[in-house]
Design a protein around this motif. Sequence first.
Motif, short mmCIF file in Angstrom:
data_model
loop_
_atom_site.label_atom_id
_atom_site.label_comp_id
_atom_site.label_asym_id
_atom_site.label_seq_id
_atom_site.Cartn_x
_atom_site.Cartn_y
_atom_site.Cartn_z
N VAL A 262 24.31 -21.15 -8.67
CA VAL A 262 25.18 -20.47 -7.46
C VAL A 262 24.45 -19.09 -7.60
O VAL A 262 24.46 -18.33 -8.83
CB VAL A 262 26.64 -20.54 -7.94
CG1 VAL A 262 27.40 -19.60 -7.01
CG2 VAL A 262 27.09 -21.76 -7.79
N THR A 263 24.07 -18.57 -6.53
CA THR A 263 23.51 -17.24 -6.46
C THR A 263 24.27 -16.10 -5.82
O THR A 263 24.09 -14.79 -5.76
CB THR A 263 21.90 -17.25 -5.87
OG1 THR A 263 22.00 -17.96 -4.61
CG2 THR A 263 21.09 -18.18 -6.78
N LYS A 264 25.05 -16.79 -4.84
CA LYS A 264 25.76 -15.79 -4.04
C LYS A 264 27.31 -16.53 -3.67
O LYS A 264 27.34 -17.73 -3.45
CB LYS A 264 25.13 -15.41 -3.07
CG LYS A 264 25.84 -14.33 -1.97
CD LYS A 264 24.88 -14.18 -0.76
CE LYS A 264 25.74 -13.11 0.31
NZ LYS A 264 24.93 -12.85 1.41
N ILE A 265 28.17 -15.62 -3.62
CA ILE A 265 29.51 -16.21 -2.96
C ILE A 265 29.93 -15.41 -1.83
O ILE A 265 30.21 -14.20 -1.86
CB ILE A 265 30.69 -16.12 -4.21
CG1 ILE A 265 30.30 -17.07 -5.65
CG2 ILE A 265 32.02 -16.74 -3.70
CD1 ILE A 265 31.10 -16.95 -6.72
N HIS A 266 30.08 -16.12 -0.94
CA HIS A 266 30.64 -15.60 0.55
C HIS A 266 31.60 -16.21 1.03
O HIS A 266 31.71 -17.64 1.33
CB HIS A 266 29.38 -15.64 1.53
CG HIS A 266 29.68 -14.97 2.84
ND1 HIS A 266 30.08 -13.86 3.25
CD2 HIS A 266 30.12 -15.51 3.88
CE1 HIS A 266 30.27 -13.43 4.22
NE2 HIS A 266 30.13 -14.48 4.91
N GLN A 267 32.82 -15.71 1.13
CA GLN A 267 33.92 -16.11 1.75
C GLN A 267 34.16 -15.84 3.25
O GLN A 267 34.30 -14.55 3.62
CB GLN A 267 35.48 -15.48 0.99
CG GLN A 267 36.76 -16.26 1.48
CD GLN A 267 38.06 -15.74 0.78
OE1 GLN A 267 37.60 -14.90 -0.06
NE2 GLN A 267 38.86 -16.07 1.12
#
Length: 267
Positions: A262-267
């Motif tokens: 996981v390199t990025k979390i975008h909601q």
Amino acid sequence: MDLKGAPPGASIVILGAGLGGLTAAYELRKAGYDVKVLEFQNRGGGRSWTLNSGDKYTELGGEEVTCDFEEGNYFNGGPWRLPSHHYAVFHYCKKFGVEMQPFIQTNDRAYLHRSTHFGGVPQRLGDVKNDIQGNVAELLSKAVNVGGLDRSVNTEDKEKLLEGLKGWGVLDKDYRYRASNETTKHRGFSVFPGGGLMPNEKPSKPLPIGEILDSGMWSDIYANHMTYGHQPTMFQPVGGMGKIGDAFTRECRDMIEFNAKVTKIHQ
């Protein structure tokens, strides 16, 4: 507590297939959620893992380690044991069929060593423990007998305390901790009893309290084995702590995507 009432079509992504993540995944799916677990490594269980004979492991620095110990031996790379109050872990182990066995937390026949004390000779943990207890009992009995505790205990309590100290510290009739047949029953013999032409048994000689204190062995005994989290009885899964992670992974396998960084979390 049973989870229930997931909204229709609700989905959840869990980062990490350690025991916490897989517990959440297991329970949330039961509650009706569509669950996906993303795990960076190629296995589940997180810190609950075991390296067995013949296994290979690549460290974060890139070096590969081969476990070349003998067949049947294993190494727990994370936690080693379970305190008896870890009820939630035991619940899932029972539910998933993970067999448990006692873990020997304290071995009184193991050795404590200080190269600069006792002539460099290792000392049995049980000997040090009994000698500390005996000497403390002797010192306390002296304080009681000379009236040093008159403000704290009455006459009747003093008699009970002295009698208790005599048994607890294995003191003689004069409230002294000395080598005797009684102390030997606790700390062992210098010559053990036998039969036939074997020599008669001889009591072992207690260690000087000053040298025990100076060596720092007191802290070795009580700092690591007397805390609430290390009180007997401790437990371990048969075959290593990794058996717990394996069981959780088996129950949740269809929800897990391995090698998922996981390199990025975008909601």
